[in-house]
Design an enzyme around this catalytic site. Structure first.
Site, PDB file in Angstrom:
ATOM      1  N   SER A 161       0.901  -1.209  -0.056  1.00 31.61           N
ATOM      2  CA  SER A 161       0.006  -0.027  -0.010  1.00 31.61           C
ATOM      3  C   SER A 161       0.902   1.084  -0.051  1.00 31.61           C
ATOM      4  O   SER A 161       2.034   1.106   0.373  1.00 31.61           O
ATOM      5  CB  SER A 161      -0.921   0.258   1.284  1.00 31.61           C
ATOM      6  OG  SER A 161      -1.578   1.250   1.529  1.00 31.61           O
TER       7      SER A 161
ATOM      8  N   TYR B  37      -1.794  -0.805  10.281  1.00 29.72           N
ATOM      9  CA  TYR B  37      -1.868  -0.959   9.018  1.00 29.72           C
ATOM     10  C   TYR B  37      -0.522  -0.722   8.151  1.00 29.72           C
ATOM     11  O   TYR B  37       0.062  -1.226   7.387  1.00 29.72           O
ATOM     12  CB  TYR B  37      -2.784  -0.436   8.386  1.00 29.72           C
ATOM     13  CG  TYR B  37      -3.187  -0.522   6.679  1.00 29.72           C
ATOM     14  CD1 TYR B  37      -3.686  -1.944   6.460  1.00 29.72           C
ATOM     15  CD2 TYR B  37      -3.057   0.374   5.979  1.00 29.72           C
ATOM     16  CE1 TYR B  37      -4.073  -2.097   4.911  1.00 29.72           C
ATOM     17  CE2 TYR B  37      -3.160   0.284   4.638  1.00 29.72           C
ATOM     18  CZ  TYR B  37      -3.755  -1.021   4.026  1.00 29.72           C
ATOM     19  OH  TYR B  37      -3.942  -1.378   2.758  1.00 29.72           O
TER      20      TYR B  37
END
Length: 255
Positions: free
Chosen positions: A146, A159
């Site tokens: 990501s 995350y």
């Protein structure tokens, strides 16, 4: 890409295939001619995806896999290879998040994100990598990280940490497994519309975020198709350890 079916005869395993990016990755690889093993915890959703792939004469196998359970990973890889042969391509895509201010995130939420995104991704790569090494034909491992591996997404500490781990894992595995002709690369998607976040982009907060993005837009899962096919096919035979942003300039952009 030499032809529409340039992945003909290849076997791809996609984790997190029951929704979002994983669903699109599986469709894209199947349309390019690959046999696709669809791995996730929700087998009913996988069966719906398999039907969609079979409708255009593709080959798809639903495989129940919980990436937080190492035995489940090993059993899933074994089931996939028993049915469709050795895995040539892994799309290591399972991921979860837990939005929370850092001072409030619980141990349970932190562990859930790290166990899925970092530990799970590694043990899936290990299981497939062992098979690729044993069979001696090389292979392609495509990790899905990501933009959060490179920059902070607010109130998403676990995350961000987990995706930074996936990015560095890509470098480490590329370094170790290059001698086996296994290319290990990573895609860093930016903001992509999926079923989970679709409604958010219609809210005031979502529209405000879009207004601050370089292209004033969010992407669709299909925007990742070109990079996925590059990394899955012969075009990436001399690429390994690469981290590719598909984010409409977000990583380059300063808020």
């Amino acid at each position: 890409m030499s032809s529409p079916n340039f992945l003909e005869g290849k076997h791809a395993l996609v984790t997190g295939a029951s929704s979002g990016l994983g669903w699109q990755f599986a469709l894209t690889l199947a349309r390019a001619g690959a046999k696709v093993s669809l791995a996730a915890r929700s087998v009913d959703k996988l069966e719906a995806l398999a039907k969609e792939i079979e409708a255009f004469d593709g080959r798809a196998l639903p495989v129940r896999m919980d990436v937080t359970d190492i035995k489940s990973i090993q059993d899933g890889v074994h089931a996939a290879e028993t049915e469709l042969g050795p895995i040539d391509i892994l799309v290591n895509n399972s991921g979860v998040s837990a939005l929370s201010p850092s001072e409030k995130i619980s141990e349970e939420d932190f562990d859930f994100v790290m166990d899925t995104n970092a530990k799970g991704a590694f043990f899936v790569a290990q299981a497939v990598g062992r098979s690729m090494i044993k069979h001696g034909n090389g292979g392609k491992i495509i990790n899905i990280a990501s933009v959060a591996s490179q920059r902070v997404l607010k109130q998403n500490i676990a995350y961000c940490m987990s995706k930074a781990a996936v990015k560095h894992m890509t470098h480490a595995l590329a370094d170790e497994w290059g001698r086996y002709n296994i290319q290990v690369n990573c895609i860093n998607p930016g903001y992509i519309v999926t079923g989970i976040n679709r409604d958010y982009w219609e809210t005031d907060a979502g529209k405000k975020l879009i207004s601050r993005l370089p292209g004033r837009r969010v992407g669709e899962p299909t925007h990742l198709d070109g990079t996925l096919l590059l990394l899955a096919g012969p075009g990436s035979d001399f690429m390994t350890g690469s981290i590719i942003e598909v984010d409409d300039g977000l990583t380059a952009h300063g808020f």
